[in-house]
Design a protein around this motif. Structure first.
Motif, mmCIF file in Angstrom:
data_model
loop_
_atom_site.group_PDB
_atom_site.id
_atom_site.type_symbol
_atom_site.label_atom_id
_atom_site.label_comp_id
_atom_site.label_asym_id
_atom_site.label_seq_id
_atom_site.Cartn_x
_atom_site.Cartn_y
_atom_site.Cartn_z
ATOM 1 N N LYS A 42 18.286 56.136 84.259
ATOM 2 C CA LYS A 42 19.045 57.085 85.043
ATOM 3 C C LYS A 42 18.521 58.744 85.188
ATOM 4 O O LYS A 42 18.602 59.021 83.544
ATOM 5 C CB LYS A 42 20.411 57.195 85.205
ATOM 6 N N HIS A 43 18.125 59.144 85.199
ATOM 7 C CA HIS A 43 17.844 60.736 85.056
ATOM 8 C C HIS A 43 19.499 61.631 85.131
ATOM 9 O O HIS A 43 19.778 61.984 85.934
ATOM 10 C CB HIS A 43 16.939 61.808 86.323
ATOM 11 N N ALA A 44 19.452 62.219 83.886
ATOM 12 C CA ALA A 44 21.130 63.564 83.573
ATOM 13 C C ALA A 44 20.867 64.607 83.187
ATOM 14 O O ALA A 44 19.370 65.244 82.545
ATOM 15 C CB ALA A 44 21.340 62.113 82.249
ATOM 16 N N LYS A 45 21.263 65.290 83.728
ATOM 17 C CA LYS A 45 21.358 66.397 83.942
ATOM 18 C C LYS A 45 21.674 67.235 82.431
ATOM 19 O O LYS A 45 22.848 66.681 81.538
ATOM 20 C CB LYS A 45 21.894 67.816 84.528
ATOM 21 N N GLY A 46 21.501 68.712 81.158
ATOM 22 C CA GLY A 46 21.553 68.386 80.156
ATOM 23 C C GLY A 46 23.328 68.835 79.744
ATOM 24 O O GLY A 46 23.218 69.923 81.550
ATOM 25 N N ASN A 47 23.522 69.203 79.312
ATOM 26 C CA ASN A 47 24.595 70.382 79.191
ATOM 27 C C ASN A 47 24.832 70.480 77.594
ATOM 28 O O ASN A 47 25.621 70.073 76.872
ATOM 29 C CB ASN A 47 26.795 69.268 79.517
ATOM 30 N N MET A 50 28.109 70.932 75.789
ATOM 31 C CA MET A 50 29.147 69.693 75.530
ATOM 32 C C MET A 50 27.923 68.741 74.459
ATOM 33 O O MET A 50 28.031 68.313 73.619
ATOM 34 C CB MET A 50 28.824 68.588 75.477
ATOM 35 N N GLY A 51 26.965 69.316 73.991
ATOM 36 C CA GLY A 51 25.726 68.891 73.127
ATOM 37 C C GLY A 51 24.575 68.331 73.375
ATOM 38 O O GLY A 51 24.234 66.680 72.813
#
Length: 104
Positions: A42-47, A50-51
């Motif tokens: 899964k391609h997840a966008k960083g935050n 939230m670290g």
């Protein structure tokens, strides 16, 4: 009483992970999540607040409960499950192919 419970050792019957074994992590209705089985990327966008770093992450998706069978260690293959009452009038699971009960 369910035929497959959380923590059971199961074997996958169909799909790309056919023949692989794993432990049931959770049950979601008629679907199960098995440890190390049905992995997808899964391609997840960083935050940054939230670290949480972004990037490509591997995740386990659910499998329909009919596509897994409880692993029978004595026969070294998947087995069908039945129910019976023991001497103390408690319901217990057992393998239909042989009369050994499942440790629950």
């Amino acid at each position: 009483m369910q035929r497959i419970k959380q923590g059971d050792d199961v074997i996958v019957l169909v799909g790309r992970d056919k023949g692989r074994r794993g432990k049931v992590e959770s049950i979601l209705g008629d679907r199960v999540i098995v440890d190390g089985i049905n992995l997808v990327k899964k391609h997840a966008k960083g935050n940054p607040q939230m670290g949480d770093p972004g990037g490509i992450q591997e995740k386990e998706l659910s499998i329909h409960i009919s596509n897994v069978a409880l692993f029978n260690a004595s026969l070294k293959k998947g087995g069908r499950i039945g129910f019976r009452t023991n001497d103390e009038d408690q319901k217990e699971r057992f393998f239909l192919s042989d009369s050994s009960s499942v440790d629950s």
